[in-house]
Design a protein around this motif. Structure first.
Motif, PDB file in Angstrom:
ATOM      1  N   GLY A 150      22.117  84.777  70.134  1.00 33.41           N
ATOM      2  CA  GLY A 150      21.998  84.383  71.544  1.00 33.41           C
ATOM      3  C   GLY A 150      20.611  83.992  72.000  1.00 33.41           C
ATOM      4  O   GLY A 150      19.922  83.182  71.375  1.00 33.41           O
ATOM      5  N   GLY A 151      20.229  84.602  73.113  1.00 31.21           N
ATOM      6  CA  GLY A 151      18.956  84.274  73.755  1.00 31.21           C
ATOM      7  C   GLY A 151      17.744  84.507  72.864  1.00 31.21           C
ATOM      8  O   GLY A 151      16.663  83.972  73.126  1.00 31.21           O
TER       9      GLY A 151
ATOM     10  N   LYS B 115      17.573  78.062  75.669  1.00 30.71           N
ATOM     11  CA  LYS B 115      18.195  78.826  76.749  1.00 30.71           C
ATOM     12  C   LYS B 115      17.165  79.691  77.475  1.00 30.71           C
ATOM     13  O   LYS B 115      16.400  79.190  78.302  1.00 30.71           O
ATOM     14  CB  LYS B 115      19.347  79.640  76.134  1.00 30.71           C
ATOM     15  CG  LYS B 115      20.424  79.992  77.087  1.00 30.71           C
ATOM     16  CD  LYS B 115      21.625  80.588  76.375  1.00 30.71           C
ATOM     17  CE  LYS B 115      22.557  81.243  77.374  1.00 30.71           C
ATOM     18  NZ  LYS B 115      22.918  80.425  78.523  1.00 30.71           N
ATOM     19  N   LYS B 116      17.120  80.972  77.213  1.00 31.11           N
ATOM     20  CA  LYS B 116      16.248  81.855  77.987  1.00 31.11           C
ATOM     21  C   LYS B 116      14.762  81.594  77.702  1.00 31.11           C
ATOM     22  O   LYS B 116      13.937  81.627  78.604  1.00 31.11           O
ATOM     23  CB  LYS B 116      16.597  83.316  77.717  1.00 31.11           C
ATOM     24  CG  LYS B 116      18.026  83.694  78.151  1.00 31.11           C
ATOM     25  CD  LYS B 116      18.205  83.465  79.602  1.00 31.11           C
ATOM     26  CE  LYS B 116      19.582  83.493  80.193  1.00 31.11           C
ATOM     27  NZ  LYS B 116      20.582  84.422  79.838  1.00 31.11           N
TER      28      LYS B 116
ATOM     29  N   PHE C 195      27.590  80.098  77.315  1.00 28.22           N
ATOM     30  CA  PHE C 195      27.450  81.153  76.313  1.00 28.22           C
ATOM     31  C   PHE C 195      27.867  82.425  77.041  1.00 28.22           C
ATOM     32  O   PHE C 195      27.050  83.205  77.496  1.00 28.22           O
ATOM     33  CB  PHE C 195      26.010  81.217  75.794  1.00 28.22           C
ATOM     34  CG  PHE C 195      25.806  82.178  74.655  1.00 28.22           C
ATOM     35  CD1 PHE C 195      26.374  81.932  73.412  1.00 28.22           C
ATOM     36  CD2 PHE C 195      25.054  83.328  74.808  1.00 28.22           C
ATOM     37  CE1 PHE C 195      26.199  82.814  72.351  1.00 28.22           C
ATOM     38  CE2 PHE C 195      24.870  84.218  73.751  1.00 28.22           C
ATOM     39  CZ  PHE C 195      25.436  83.956  72.525  1.00 28.22           C
TER      40      PHE C 195
ATOM     41  N   ASP D 111      24.673  79.814  84.291  1.00 24.38           N
ATOM     42  CA  ASP D 111      23.650  80.765  83.831  1.00 24.38           C
ATOM     43  C   ASP D 111      22.227  80.415  84.277  1.00 24.38           C
ATOM     44  O   ASP D 111      21.464  81.297  84.620  1.00 24.38           O
ATOM     45  CB  ASP D 111      23.689  80.880  82.301  1.00 24.38           C
ATOM     46  CG  ASP D 111      22.952  82.101  81.765  1.00 24.38           C
ATOM     47  OD1 ASP D 111      23.182  83.212  82.284  1.00 24.38           O
ATOM     48  OD2 ASP D 111      22.132  81.943  80.843  1.00 24.38           O
TER      49      ASP D 111
ATOM     50  N   HIS E  26      17.764  82.297  87.037  1.00 23.66           N
ATOM     51  CA  HIS E  26      18.926  82.814  86.298  1.00 23.66           C
ATOM     52  C   HIS E  26      20.127  82.780  87.243  1.00 23.66           C
ATOM     53  O   HIS E  26      20.575  83.809  87.735  1.00 23.66           O
ATOM     54  CB  HIS E  26      18.616  84.242  85.848  1.00 23.66           C
ATOM     55  CG  HIS E  26      19.552  84.805  84.827  1.00 23.66           C
ATOM     56  ND1 HIS E  26      19.702  86.158  84.624  1.00 23.66           N
ATOM     57  CD2 HIS E  26      20.380  84.214  83.924  1.00 23.66           C
ATOM     58  CE1 HIS E  26      20.573  86.376  83.656  1.00 23.66           C
ATOM     59  NE2 HIS E  26      21.008  85.213  83.214  1.00 23.66           N
TER      60      HIS E  26
ATOM     61  N   ALA F 199      24.161  93.197  77.475  1.00 22.08           N
ATOM     62  CA  ALA F 199      23.549  91.897  77.165  1.00 22.08           C
ATOM     63  C   ALA F 199      22.161  92.051  76.562  1.00 22.08           C
ATOM     64  O   ALA F 199      21.642  91.134  75.951  1.00 22.08           O
ATOM     65  CB  ALA F 199      23.478  91.027  78.417  1.00 22.08           C
TER      66      ALA F 199
ATOM     67  N   ARG G  76      30.468  87.015  72.611  1.00 23.58           N
ATOM     68  CA  ARG G  76      30.286  85.810  73.428  1.00 23.58           C
ATOM     69  C   ARG G  76      31.148  84.655  72.942  1.00 23.58           C
ATOM     70  O   ARG G  76      31.482  84.561  71.761  1.00 23.58           O
ATOM     71  CB  ARG G  76      28.819  85.369  73.359  1.00 23.58           C
ATOM     72  CG  ARG G  76      27.830  86.411  73.898  1.00 23.58           C
ATOM     73  CD  ARG G  76      27.412  86.108  75.298  1.00 23.58           C
ATOM     74  NE  ARG G  76      26.679  87.207  75.927  1.00 23.58           N
ATOM     75  CZ  ARG G  76      26.171  87.136  77.152  1.00 23.58           C
ATOM     76  NH1 ARG G  76      26.288  86.030  77.862  1.00 23.58           N
ATOM     77  NH2 ARG G  76      25.548  88.165  77.688  1.00 23.58           N
TER      78      ARG G  76
ATOM     79  N   SER H 279      22.150  89.736  83.743  1.00 19.70           N
ATOM     80  CA  SER H 279      22.990  89.466  82.583  1.00 19.70           C
ATOM     81  C   SER H 279      24.243  90.326  82.607  1.00 19.70           C
ATOM     82  O   SER H 279      24.168  91.529  82.875  1.00 19.70           O
ATOM     83  CB  SER H 279      22.201  89.743  81.303  1.00 19.70           C
ATOM     84  OG  SER H 279      21.030  88.959  81.303  1.00 19.70           O
TER      85      SER H 279
ATOM     86  N   ARG I 172      19.990  90.367  73.213  1.00 19.58           N
ATOM     87  CA  ARG I 172      18.560  90.104  73.408  1.00 19.58           C
ATOM     88  C   ARG I 172      17.770  91.396  73.207  1.00 19.58           C
ATOM     89  O   ARG I 172      18.228  92.487  73.528  1.00 19.58           O
ATOM     90  CB  ARG I 172      18.286  89.565  74.815  1.00 19.58           C
ATOM     91  CG  ARG I 172      18.712  88.113  75.015  1.00 19.58           C
ATOM     92  CD  ARG I 172      18.366  87.593  76.395  1.00 19.58           C
ATOM     93  NE  ARG I 172      19.087  88.311  77.429  1.00 19.58           N
ATOM     94  CZ  ARG I 172      18.601  89.301  78.159  1.00 19.58           C
ATOM     95  NH1 ARG I 172      17.343  89.702  78.003  1.00 19.58           N
ATOM     96  NH2 ARG I 172      19.350  89.886  79.061  1.00 19.58           N
TER      97      ARG I 172
ATOM     98  N   PHE J 149      13.008  87.466  82.281  1.00 18.24           N
ATOM     99  CA  PHE J 149      12.848  86.017  82.071  1.00 18.24           C
ATOM    100  C   PHE J 149      11.676  85.379  82.812  1.00 18.24           C
ATOM    101  O   PHE J 149      11.452  84.181  82.692  1.00 18.24           O
ATOM    102  CB  PHE J 149      14.140  85.295  82.485  1.00 18.24           C
ATOM    103  CG  PHE J 149      15.388  85.880  81.860  1.00 18.24           C
ATOM    104  CD1 PHE J 149      15.509  85.962  80.480  1.00 18.24           C
ATOM    105  CD2 PHE J 149      16.430  86.351  82.640  1.00 18.24           C
ATOM    106  CE1 PHE J 149      16.656  86.504  79.894  1.00 18.24           C
ATOM    107  CE2 PHE J 149      17.581  86.896  82.072  1.00 18.24           C
ATOM    108  CZ  PHE J 149      17.695  86.974  80.689  1.00 18.24           C
TER     109      PHE J 149
HETATM  110  C1  SPV Z   1      21.945  86.833  79.187  1.00 14.08           C
HETATM  111  O1  SPV Z   1      21.681  87.837  78.502  1.00 14.08           O
HETATM  112  O2  SPV Z   1      21.588  86.728  80.382  1.00 14.08           O
HETATM  113  C2  SPV Z   1      22.736  85.726  78.602  1.00 14.08           C
HETATM  114  C3  SPV Z   1      23.023  85.776  77.174  1.00 14.08           C
HETATM  115  O3  SPV Z   1      23.087  84.787  79.303  1.00 14.08           O
HETATM  116  S1  SPV Z   1      21.651  85.307  76.198  1.00 14.08           S
HETATM  117  O4  SPV Z   1      21.786  83.886  75.891  1.00 14.08           O
HETATM  118  O5  SPV Z   1      21.693  86.099  74.988  1.00 14.08           O
HETATM  119  O6  SPV Z   1      20.427  85.498  76.941  1.00 14.08           O
END
Ligand code: SPV
Ligand code: GTP
Ligand code: MN
Length: 619
Positions: free
Chosen positions: A232-233, A239-240, A329, A307, A260, A462, A400, A282, A91, A480
């Protein structure tokens, strides 16, 4: 690439946009898809149906393109490894923006830019960004399709890797689109481009991306624009970007919490069940705790999530939690047969996408910590020959595995309940070499929120940037929170004011990462964390002793069950020690952190800090 990319007239709305049919008459969706198509100029448009056949076709295409390496099906059936551009491995927090109408709404923890200005910039970047590529339309839902108020999204992306990963992480495709259309429901438009258009005849690369990256959220519009990264995120927008940043804003407005956190179910030898959630930053142990294999007799752990957790107060004032995701993930390095056999078993069932791991000579994958024995030869994550004498790791530290959650043998049946489970305890935790005890029980709910608000952790791989620097990470949500951090903490406090106070979960602070003077871990961690969970439960039941310290209640030396463990009560005492000198420094750090909030810090938390300082000066 000769597909017709011209837009259609309104009466053609339910017609083809390229190679596939849009099987919907959801007007807002059709209009948005058409708008994006015009802007990004893809060679063709594909509506993702989520089927097995489609997934097979996409995987085959990714293998042909060199993005995927098909793994040996005898080791990892239906599984693939992908290797990212070395500049696209995590990220990118520096390039993540909350573009609320006014800057105050984004708060001091977020990057902000005026939304109109940002739109001009993004429109420029997205203009023609999908040329020569396929534009995929992925209808998805976070949480249950049958929830009272299902949280729909649609990701448009020019990355087939994103499609295959989103298929694992969320419920996607025709069933979602049908339900969305039937309800004429709103959805979060989540636009993603690799920012790597192809001109006629130009050869593609295995991992297209752009050096310029923008991960942008418009909280009032509830929309997401992500440019330049495939990882990823940054790219799996359910996701995030959705389930935390946009959802935290929805949660503020609708009276719930997007966090989270993992969720686990714990059954005691007396067959009593408890549900716990835990927020760690993370790469600080959520997946590992969620899949914990207890090392103490008679205790059983089952998983609900690893997560992200959405929580709301139920009709009886109880706090209920659901996991909005459908996959893991997870951080690969450190996940092994000794530390996390449950994750290993889930992965071994296949149907997984691995990114930036190393390849073994027999067509499998490997990463640091997977097995005690290190293979004599590997291909590292950058495609180079690798042998154990080399001084760099074979897998990237943020490598991952992406695996369907229902492959976990220990998945709790309650995972499928749209109304979730009632929480008995919440753990906040960070990665701290010093200062923070193995486990501390807060004095009460408000004190627990104070603990969460001052949570700190050493930065990890991460996110792009420096690793190992201590930073404050409130509720493990620093990267986040989709709005002002002070307002976020106030939301925690006000939301719980109306709850049944007797049923509020008890809050604990944990640190699996404290070091001894000799430099080793002060606590073995992993499966042995079940011993700490046992103490937590005994505190809930009122059966465990504790020592009162200025920061809260810690176990007595013999309060932690050490049966079968080569550790002494004195070592437990050292692991939970509250050191006055370390805490004098910590209080300064907390004070500095709180000063950053300015006027938006809730008074109640200011009061908590004053009381903590007073307890230390009286100690
Ligand atoms: C994190 O960075 O908290 C993750 C991986 O769970 S990601 O999906 O890249 O955010
Ligand atoms: P995200 O997916 O990034 O949100 O991370 P996460 O919180 O799920 O972290 P995860 O469980 O994947 O753990 C990350 C790293 O921490 C891995 O390398 C683990 O080996 C290590 N780790 C997890 N639990 C423990 C523990 O109890 N003790 C120690 N020493 N290390 C741990
Ligand atoms: Mn995470």
């Amino acid at each position: 690439m000769t597909a017709d990319t011209t837009t259609t007239s309104p009466e053609d709305d339910a017609q083809s946009y390229g190679s596939a049919q849009a099987a919907t008459n959801h007007q807002a969706l059709l209009a948005w898809v058409r708008e994006v198509q015009q802007l990004t100029q893809p060679a063709q448009v594909v509506w993702v149906d989520g089927s097995e056949a489609e997934n097979t076709r996409l995987s085959d295409e990714l293998v042909a393109a060199g993005t995927f390496v098909r793994l040996n099906p005898e080791l990892f059936p239906n599984s693939f490894a992908a290797f990212s551009d070395p500049k696209d491995v995590a990220r990118v927090e520096e390039q993540t923006f909350i573009c609320s109408k006014n800057e105050r709404e984004a708060g001091f923890t977020n990057n902000w830019m005026d939304p109109d200005e940002m739109k001009v910039k993004l429109n420029g970047l997205f203009s023609g960004a999908m040329r020569g590529r396929t534009m995929y339309v992925i209808p998805f839902v976070m949480g249950h399709l049958d929830a009272e108020d299902p949280k729909f999204g649609v990701e448009i992306t020019d990355s087939a890797y994103v499609v295959t990963s989103m298929r694992i992480m969320a419920t996607i495709g025709t069933a979602v689109l049908d339900r969305m259309t039937q309800l004429d429901a709103g959805f979060v438009p989540a636009l993603h481009s690799l920012g790597a258009p192809l001109s006629d005849g130009e050869a593609d690369v295995p991992w297209p991306c752009n050096d310029e990256k923008w991960i942008v959220h418009f909280p009032e519009e509830r929309s997401i624009w992500s440019y330049g990264s495939g990882y990823g995120g940054n790219a799996l927008l359910g996701k995030k970007c959705y389930a935390l940043r946009i959802a935290s804003v929805m949660a503020r407005d609708e009276g719930w919490l997007a966090e989270h956190m993992l969720i686990l179910k714990l059954t005691s030898p007396q067959e009593k069940t408890y549900y716990l959630s835990a927020a760690f930053p993370s790469a600080c142990g959520k997946t590992n705790l969620a899949l914990l294999d207890p090392t103490i007799e008679g205790w059983k752990v089952e998983t609900l999530g690893d997560d992200i957790t959405w929580m709301r107060f139920g009709k009886e004032g109880e706090l209920r939690a659901v996991n909005p995701e459908a996959g893991l993930f997870g951080v690969a390095p450190g996940t092994g047969w000794h530390t996390n056999p449950n994750a290993m078993r889930a992965i071994a069932k296949g149907n997984s996408v691995f990114t930036n791991v190393a390849l073994t000579d027999d067509g499998g994958v490997w990463w640091e910590g997977m097995t005690e024995e290190v293979p004599a030869h590997l291909i590292d994550w950058q495609g180079r020959d690798w042998t154990p004498d080399m001084d760099h790791p074979a897998a990237h530290p943020n490598a991952r595995f992406c695996t369907p959650i229902d492959q976990i043998d220990m998945l709790a049946e309650e995972f499928n309940r749209p109304d979730g489970v009632e929480l008995s305890a919440i753990l906040f935790g960070g990665r701290r070499k010093t200062t923070v005890p193995l486990v501390t029980q807060s004095r009460n709910w408000a004190n627990g929120i104070f603990m969460g608000s001052t949570l700190s952790s050493e930065t990890t791989a991460a996110a792009a940037g420096e690793v190992g620097r201590v930073r404050r990470d409130p509720m493990a949500m620093l990267p986040f929170i989709g709005y002002d951090a002070g307002d976020y903490l106030r939301h925690w406090l006000t939301l719980s004011a109306g709850a049944d106070q007797a049923r509020l979960p008890k809050i604990f602070l944990v640190n699996w990462f404290r070091r001894t003077a000799a430099g080793g871990f002060a606590w073995p961690g992993f499966g042995d964390n079940s011993r700490v969970l046992k103490w937590v439960i005994e505190r809930l039941e009122g059966t465990a002793d504790a020592v009162e310290t200025p920061i809260g209640f810690v176990p007595t030396g013999d309060g932690i069950d050490l049966t079968g463990l080569d550790m002494t009560p004195a070592e437990v005492e050292a692991a939970v020690h509250v050191d006055a000198v370390e805490w004098a420094q910590e209080l300064e750090g907390i004070e500095q952190w709180y000063a950053g909030f300015g006027a938006s810090l809730p008074d109640e938390l200011k009061g908590q800090l004053e009381e903590l300082k007073e307890r230390f000066s009286n100690a």
